[in-house]
Design an enzyme around this catalytic site. Structure first.
Site, short mmCIF file in Angstrom:
data_model
loop_
_atom_site.label_atom_id
_atom_site.label_comp_id
_atom_site.label_asym_id
_atom_site.label_seq_id
_atom_site.Cartn_x
_atom_site.Cartn_y
_atom_site.Cartn_z
N LYS A 192 0.84 -1.21 0.00
CA LYS A 192 0.00 0.00 0.00
C LYS A 192 0.87 1.26 0.00
O LYS A 192 0.65 2.17 -0.79
CB LYS A 192 -0.94 0.01 1.22
CG LYS A 192 -1.86 -1.20 1.30
CD LYS A 192 -2.86 -1.08 2.44
CE LYS A 192 -2.26 -1.08 3.84
NZ LYS A 192 -1.68 -2.37 4.24
N ARG A 267 -9.36 0.74 9.19
CA ARG A 267 -9.01 -0.65 9.46
C ARG A 267 -10.10 -1.35 10.26
O ARG A 267 -9.95 -2.53 10.57
CB ARG A 267 -7.71 -0.70 10.26
CG ARG A 267 -6.47 -1.03 9.43
CD ARG A 267 -5.30 -0.92 10.37
NE ARG A 267 -4.12 -1.64 10.05
CZ ARG A 267 -3.02 -1.08 9.53
NH1 ARG A 267 -3.03 0.18 9.15
NH2 ARG A 267 -1.94 -1.79 9.38
N ARG A 306 11.57 -6.54 4.73
CA ARG A 306 11.45 -5.10 5.00
C ARG A 306 11.98 -4.78 6.40
O ARG A 306 12.65 -3.79 6.61
CB ARG A 306 9.98 -4.68 4.86
CG ARG A 306 9.77 -3.19 5.06
CD ARG A 306 8.37 -2.78 4.68
NE ARG A 306 7.41 -3.02 5.75
CZ ARG A 306 6.11 -2.75 5.66
NH1 ARG A 306 5.60 -2.29 4.54
NH2 ARG A 306 5.30 -2.98 6.69
N ARG A 312 11.76 -1.72 11.64
CA ARG A 312 10.46 -1.74 12.32
C ARG A 312 10.33 -3.01 13.14
O ARG A 312 10.39 -4.12 12.59
CB ARG A 312 9.33 -1.69 11.28
CG ARG A 312 8.97 -0.30 10.85
CD ARG A 312 7.89 -0.33 9.79
NE ARG A 312 6.63 -0.91 10.26
CZ ARG A 312 5.49 -0.87 9.57
NH1 ARG A 312 5.47 -0.27 8.39
NH2 ARG A 312 4.40 -1.42 10.05
N ARG A 324 -0.75 -9.44 13.45
CA ARG A 324 -1.30 -8.35 12.63
C ARG A 324 -2.27 -8.92 11.58
O ARG A 324 -3.31 -8.31 11.29
CB ARG A 324 -0.17 -7.56 11.94
CG ARG A 324 0.54 -6.64 12.93
CD ARG A 324 1.93 -6.27 12.48
NE ARG A 324 1.97 -5.38 11.34
CZ ARG A 324 3.07 -5.20 10.60
NH1 ARG A 324 4.19 -5.86 10.88
NH2 ARG A 324 3.04 -4.36 9.60
P1 AMP Z 1 1.01 0.05 9.08
O1 AMP Z 1 2.24 0.85 8.83
O2 AMP Z 1 -0.17 0.60 8.28
O3 AMP Z 1 1.18 -1.40 8.88
O4 AMP Z 1 0.60 0.30 10.61
C1 AMP Z 1 1.44 -0.10 11.66
C2 AMP Z 1 0.67 -0.20 12.96
O5 AMP Z 1 0.08 1.06 13.28
C3 AMP Z 1 -0.51 -1.18 12.91
O6 AMP Z 1 -0.12 -2.51 13.16
C4 AMP Z 1 -1.37 -0.62 14.04
O7 AMP Z 1 -0.85 -0.97 15.30
C5 AMP Z 1 -1.20 0.87 13.88
N1 AMP Z 1 -2.21 1.41 12.96
C6 AMP Z 1 -2.01 1.96 11.74
N2 AMP Z 1 -3.18 2.34 11.18
C7 AMP Z 1 -4.12 1.99 12.07
C8 AMP Z 1 -5.54 2.10 12.06
N3 AMP Z 1 -6.22 2.62 11.01
N4 AMP Z 1 -6.23 1.68 13.14
C9 AMP Z 1 -5.58 1.15 14.20
N5 AMP Z 1 -4.26 1.00 14.26
C10 AMP Z 1 -3.53 1.41 13.20
#
Ligand code: AMP
Length: 368
Positions: A192, A267, A306, A312, A324
């Site tokens: 994404k 989400r 990654r 990360r 996740r």
């Molecule tokens: P990502 O970089 O999009 O994979 O997000 C990393 C982490 O941020 C996720 O595993 C969640 O813990 C938190 N996070 C990101 N976006 C959301 C969201 N829309 N709702 C809840 N937690 C989020």
């Protein structure tokens, strides 16, 4: 910006600019006709403000009459020019000066010329406050012009959009900026963020990644960052109310954006509902949700790779990654139905070369 019916219009000409243009036309006509008594024929409805202000500026003997013609329906000229009222006075041997609010293609003017062609007038002249020289067919001379304007739909100062806007003192132009708001949907590692980087440049959109916003806050040790850290470290979702508030702030910081790519948001169904509600308050909406599809084993490999580069912590531990995915399956996957019910869900194969995938996404976006 103003809204009439379903359309937005932005300020185009101020009252002062219009007044100056009206005076210019009146002065030019006066220079030619002040020693006789011309008949001004105002073309209704659109010209009523111009006719009135013109006559206030024209301080010499004159007569006034009206015709009513109509050729617009909504935003487009239908080409049918109806005469709704004929000039009744005896105008034989007189100088007739048409007062028009706007001349664009020239269809209305043709009808007017036809109307007066049998009347044996001494002279027939045309004065138009606004004139779209770009689209005018050039058949007849426009003798007096207030302002030459571009070929954009305008309202105000007598001109309407489906009957609204005639009473505005200024002139407004249709705001044709078409916003695209996209949700990029897919499991962690689906690509994404990578795709959003390409799409934002290609379609001039603002990319908002809630994951990036959380990481920025964690790096800067803000209150929000501290709060999010424990959830993110476990691979859990951050609570809705925190995430929704953060997303809304990010949108509000970009009032000039011509559209958004939401990456990693919504989400949960609650987030999606909050997003729809919030966007509606800004007269915006989601146009499409595009899912990047890839199977779990490919995604786990991608995320572990990654993690080696990005550092990360949530990308370095397979059990956190699987958590996740569980969060995704339980809370995020139902969004597919949510957006399918709105007719907005699209899905794209997320496996392949990056540019191939961008191309697949582009095909969906360009058909919106
Ligand atoms: P990502 O970089 O999009 O994979 O997000 C990393 C982490 O941020 C996720 O595993 C969640 O813990 C938190 N996070 C990101 N976006 C959301 C969201 N829309 N709702 C809840 N937690 C989020």
């Amino acid at each position: 910006m103003i809204k009439l019916h379903d359309k937005h219009f932005k300020p185009f000409l101020s009252e002062a600019q219009i007044k100056a243009a009206v005076k210019k036309v009146a002065d030019q006509v006066a220079a030619d006709y002040k020693d006789e008594t011309p008949i001004f024929v105002g073309v209704l409805n659109g010209a009523f403000m111009f006719i009135s202000d013109f006559l206030k500026e024209y301080q010499y003997p004159c007569e006034v009459s009206f015709v009513k013609l109509s050729s617009y329906q909504g935003l487009t000229s239908t080409g049918i020019v109806e005469t709704l009222l004929d000039v009744s006075e005896n105008i034989e041997g007189c100088s007739v000066i048409i007062l028009e609010d706007i001349i664009d293609t020239g269809r209305t003017l043709k009808k007017l010329v036809h109307l007066f062609s049998k009347a044996n007038v001494k002279e027939f002249r045309v004065a138009s406050l606004f004139y779209k020289s770009e689209v005018y067919n050039g058949e007849y001379t426009i003798d007096y012009v207030g302002i030459d304007i571009p070929d954009k739909f305008i309202v105000g100062y007598g001109l309407d959009y489906n009957e609204l806007g005639r009473n505005l003192r200024e002139v407004y132009q249709l705001n044709q900026k078409h916003m695209i708001n996209l949700v990029l949907f897919g499991k962690p590692g689906a690509g994404k963020g990578t795709q959003a980087e390409f799409l934002k440049d290609k379609y001039n959109l603002k990319h908002i990644s809630t994951g990036d916003l959380f990481r920025f806050n964690m790096k800067n040790d803000t209150e929000l960052g501290k709060l999010a850290k424990s959830y993110i470290d476990r691979g859990d979702l951050v609570p809705d109310e925190v995430t929704i508030k953060m997303l809304q702030d990010a949108v509000e910081k970009n009032p000039e954006a011509s559209g958004f790519i939401f990456d990693g948001f919504p989400r949960t169904v609650a987030q999606a509902e909050a997003l729809d509600k919030f966007l509606a308050t800004k007269d915006m909406k989601i146009d499409a949700t595009i899912a990047l599809e890839a199977n779990d084993e490919v995604l786990i490999q991608r995320l572990l790779e990654r993690g080696k580069v990005s550092g990360r912590s949530d990308d370095q531990d397979e059990s956190k990654i699987r958590n996740r995915f569980d969060e995704y399956n339980e809370k995020t996957a139902p969004l597919k139905d949510f957006y399918e019910n709105q007719g907005k869900f699209h899905s794209v194969n997320g496996i392949g070369a990056i540019d191939e995938i961008t191309h697949r996404l582009g095909k969906v976006i360009e058909e919106l």
